[in-house]
Write an enzyme that holds these catalytic residues in place. Sequence first.
Site, PDB file in Angstrom:
ATOM      1  N   CYS A 336      81.450  67.586 164.218  1.00  0.00           N
ATOM      2  CA  CYS A 336      80.019  68.774 164.559  1.00  0.00           C
ATOM      3  C   CYS A 336      79.322  68.977 163.184  1.00  0.00           C
ATOM      4  O   CYS A 336      79.357  68.383 162.540  1.00  0.00           O
ATOM      5  CB  CYS A 336      80.591  70.071 164.700  1.00  0.00           C
ATOM      6  SG  CYS A 336      79.121  70.238 166.439  1.00  0.00           S
ATOM      7  N   HIS A 448      84.890  68.179 169.362  1.00  0.00           N
ATOM      8  CA  HIS A 448      85.768  68.775 169.040  1.00  0.00           C
ATOM      9  C   HIS A 448      87.378  68.542 170.026  1.00  0.00           C
ATOM     10  O   HIS A 448      86.845  68.353 171.326  1.00  0.00           O
ATOM     11  CB  HIS A 448      85.600  70.354 169.534  1.00  0.00           C
ATOM     12  CG  HIS A 448      84.218  71.140 168.729  1.00  0.00           C
ATOM     13  ND1 HIS A 448      84.872  71.506 167.046  1.00  0.00           N
ATOM     14  CD2 HIS A 448      83.047  70.805 168.584  1.00  0.00           C
ATOM     15  CE1 HIS A 448      83.568  71.515 166.938  1.00  0.00           C
ATOM     16  NE2 HIS A 448      81.882  71.651 167.553  1.00  0.00           N
TER      17      HIS A 448
END
Length: 518
Positions: A336, A448
């Site tokens: 991310c 994630h």
Amino acid sequence: MSAKTIMIQGTASHVGKSVLVAALCRIFKQDGYRVAPFKSQNMALNSFVTRDGGEMGRAQVVQAEAAGLEPSVDMNPILLKPTGHASSQVVVLGKPVGNLSAMGYHTDYAPKALAIIEGALNRLLAANDMVVIEGAGSPAEVNLQEHEIVNMRIARMAQAPVLLVADIDKGGALASVVGTLELIAPDDRARVRGIIINKFRGDISLFQPAVKFLEEKTGKPVIGVVPYFQGFRVQEEDTIPEDRSRAELVEEQGWVDIAVVNLPHISNFTDFDPLEDEPDVRLRYVSKGSNLDEPDLIILPGSKNTIGDLAFLNRSGLAAQIVEFYRRGTPVIGICGGFQMLGRELNDPLHTESEIPRLDGLGLLDTSTTFAPEKITTQVEAEVAGSGLFLCETSDNRINGYEIHMGRTELAPDVRPAFTILVRSGEKVFFPDGAVSPDGLVFGTYIHGIFDSDSFRRRLINTLRRRKGLEPLQASDTLLVHEQRERDFDKLAAVVRSSLAMEKIYGLLGMEGPICHG
């Protein structure tokens, strides 16, 4: 109000409220009840995306898993994600509504949020036999009592008896209990129906005089003394795990060393728990002033202030170290915000995350990221699309995870994505994700949870093992994440059940006790 309620409040932050709520959720589930967790307002950078795309605090996700329920934003209707000094992004029922200063939130927004909180709580009460509610910080913060929407005001709303938790491992537990009760209003003091002493080490018999003192001084029963448990993990809300020596690493099998950069605004560090729990992994969190040593892998985690944290990497010298390690052949992974930092440049023209409009990235990936106000929050299913050191395509190359990001990353024409997203929020798609460097040593992704995939995680670790001249381990010798979490919830429940007077807790709930055992 159909369901029974009970609330766990603490004498301070980090006394173990979240874990005790998870334990009670698992105990009540084992006893045959449908139970849900609830925390009206959570301040945390560890978050999760529900099936319908709502963002919520990770702690309530863990508690939902302990209860055997699918997570719902009703379990955490207000999430505050700190973005900088005295300001946070406010997420309401899973969706961001903007960034507010601490003063603006407490005086203007928080009172308006009560109706939203009550609606979420009522939906949980209607769907469950009981709701276990978690407070935040301490109810005795006199400067916050007028505007708080997470402690005694919620206890009154839910008509919930309160158990007050103190952490004895930090010291001063008795004083914190007495002081907390002294500083809250008489009506709220009467709502506190018991005391729990948490994280006790040593001979419990030596603590009995303290129990007697507390009960005589406060007029409240000590419901239990919970030991400092070891040997299993329940994910923490917002506390980086201490660097463990990992004495249990088997030297004859060897192990790999993974360094996670501990950013000032690190988010979703629970992504790396499955790596840390592997028997042949030493996982370290490296901060400013720490030494990267000689890691076998460097990971840049997520961040709530990516440009600000990249500036920190530059100031601290960690950025230069990471680039130098890469040049010497050390692989680097970015998740991310970490993925965004690996690129050529980061742009924030609308100051979505930072006051810095542009910053050069580490330049390990030929990508460019621009931040935008719209936030992507979605669960995904993906498959490996890249190549190189870690992204070999096999018959078992699917991963599940979730996205939480406000940036859009463009890849140079000759850059290959790391993954292909095949399902987003239940809909079939075909969308590239992440990027991988031409030499295969670096990859980044917006997804994630990729290390929750047992096969992907083991292939990655075994790749590192081979680079060190170690034999790969078989999957049967290593961790299976879902099974391990279920075992750990059961171990937690067993410890807490044996430590608390559960018959007194059922009495506070107005219930006779278990309706089944198991």
